[in-house]
Design a protein around this motif. Structure first.
Motif, PDB file in Angstrom:
ATOM      1  N   THR A   1       0.846  -1.195   0.000  1.00  0.00           N
ATOM      2  CA  THR A   1       0.000   0.000   0.000  1.00  0.00           C
ATOM      3  C   THR A   1       0.879   1.242   0.000  1.00  0.00           C
ATOM      4  O   THR A   1       2.033   1.203   0.447  1.00  0.00           O
ATOM      5  CB  THR A   1      -0.931   0.049   1.229  1.00  0.00           C
ATOM      6  N   VAL A   2       0.322   2.330  -0.484  1.00  0.00           N
ATOM      7  CA  VAL A   2       1.021   3.603  -0.497  1.00  0.00           C
ATOM      8  C   VAL A   2       0.174   4.612   0.261  1.00  0.00           C
ATOM      9  O   VAL A   2      -0.996   4.819  -0.061  1.00  0.00           O
ATOM     10  CB  VAL A   2       1.260   4.090  -1.951  1.00  0.00           C
TER      11      VAL A   2
ATOM     12  N   ILE B   1     -12.092   0.617   0.690  1.00  0.00           N
ATOM     13  CA  ILE B   1     -11.020   0.043  -0.127  1.00  0.00           C
ATOM     14  C   ILE B   1     -11.197  -1.471  -0.247  1.00  0.00           C
ATOM     15  O   ILE B   1     -11.015  -2.049  -1.317  1.00  0.00           O
ATOM     16  CB  ILE B   1      -9.634   0.405   0.461  1.00  0.00           C
ATOM     17  N   GLY B   2     -11.591  -2.118   0.851  1.00  0.00           N
ATOM     18  CA  GLY B   2     -11.837  -3.558   0.802  1.00  0.00           C
ATOM     19  C   GLY B   2     -12.956  -3.931  -0.152  1.00  0.00           C
ATOM     20  O   GLY B   2     -12.863  -4.910  -0.883  1.00  0.00           O
TER      21      GLY B   2
ATOM     22  N   SER C   1      -2.507  -1.590  10.852  1.00  0.00           N
ATOM     23  CA  SER C   1      -3.057  -0.862   9.714  1.00  0.00           C
ATOM     24  C   SER C   1      -3.699   0.452  10.127  1.00  0.00           C
ATOM     25  O   SER C   1      -3.995   1.277   9.277  1.00  0.00           O
ATOM     26  CB  SER C   1      -4.074  -1.741   8.969  1.00  0.00           C
ATOM     27  N   ILE C   2      -3.945   0.645  11.416  1.00  0.00           N
ATOM     28  CA  ILE C   2      -4.501   1.923  11.887  1.00  0.00           C
ATOM     29  C   ILE C   2      -3.435   2.621  12.699  1.00  0.00           C
ATOM     30  O   ILE C   2      -2.969   2.113  13.711  1.00  0.00           O
ATOM     31  CB  ILE C   2      -5.776   1.732  12.714  1.00  0.00           C
ATOM     32  N   LYS C   3      -3.083   3.796  12.253  1.00  0.00           N
ATOM     33  CA  LYS C   3      -2.058   4.565  12.966  1.00  0.00           C
ATOM     34  C   LYS C   3      -2.738   5.280  14.123  1.00  0.00           C
ATOM     35  O   LYS C   3      -3.770   5.899  13.960  1.00  0.00           O
ATOM     36  CB  LYS C   3      -1.400   5.552  12.014  1.00  0.00           C
TER      37      LYS C   3
END
Length: 149
Positions: free
Chosen positions: A60-61, A80-81, A146-148
């Motif tokens: 991912t970017v 996105i999913g 995946s979650i910052k």
């Protein structure tokens, strides 16, 4: 799947070793080694696709996501999913159609005369499984990585 993937990788490695030794030491390469390597490699890649998708292991970017509010992260990942699910389902459908054409023509590999269509159907099924994994992953709670936060 990991065990089967490991076995396929070992078979490819052993076949390559036998082919290289046969080619250079005995001037007699393993007949059909290139074809079998191609078929095993494509099978291995598509077999791993659902596992990578389910684990959110794709590259991912983060260009815009760092600038979005934190509350939108779960919604963005779900969207996105869903988009990935639709794209993977379309790709699987196209692979299935292509495999059907290959099967109708009766295409086989050049040296060993192995049918190609079953590999195409296998790739399509793996892509459909990846679409299902993407749909599941889009509704599961995202991992902490995946979650910052």
């Amino acid at each position: 799947m990991a065990l089967l993937g490991g076995i396929l990788l070992l078979v490819m490695m052993a076949m390559t070793i036998v082919d290289v030794i046969g080619r250079y030491a005995f001037n007699s390469p393993l007949r059909g080694a290139g074809e079998l390597t191609e078929l095993l490699l494509v099978s291995l890649i598509f077999m791993g696709l659902p596992a990578v998708t389910l684990e959110n292991g794709h590259v991912t970017v983060d260009v815009l996501s760092d600038h979005l509010p934190k509350w939108s992260e779960r919604w963005r990942l779900a969207l996105i999913g869903i988009i990935n699910t639709v794209i993977l389902a379309l790709i699987g459908w196209q692979i299935w159609l292509h495999a059907s054409q290959i099967g109708a023509y009766g295409d086989v590999t050049t040296t060993l005369r192995l049918p190609i269509a079953p590999i195409g159907y296998f790739c399509a099924l793996c892509t459909f499984a990846s679409a299902a994994a993407s749909l599941m992953a889009s509704f599961l709670a995202p991992s902490h990585s995946s979650i910052k936060g």
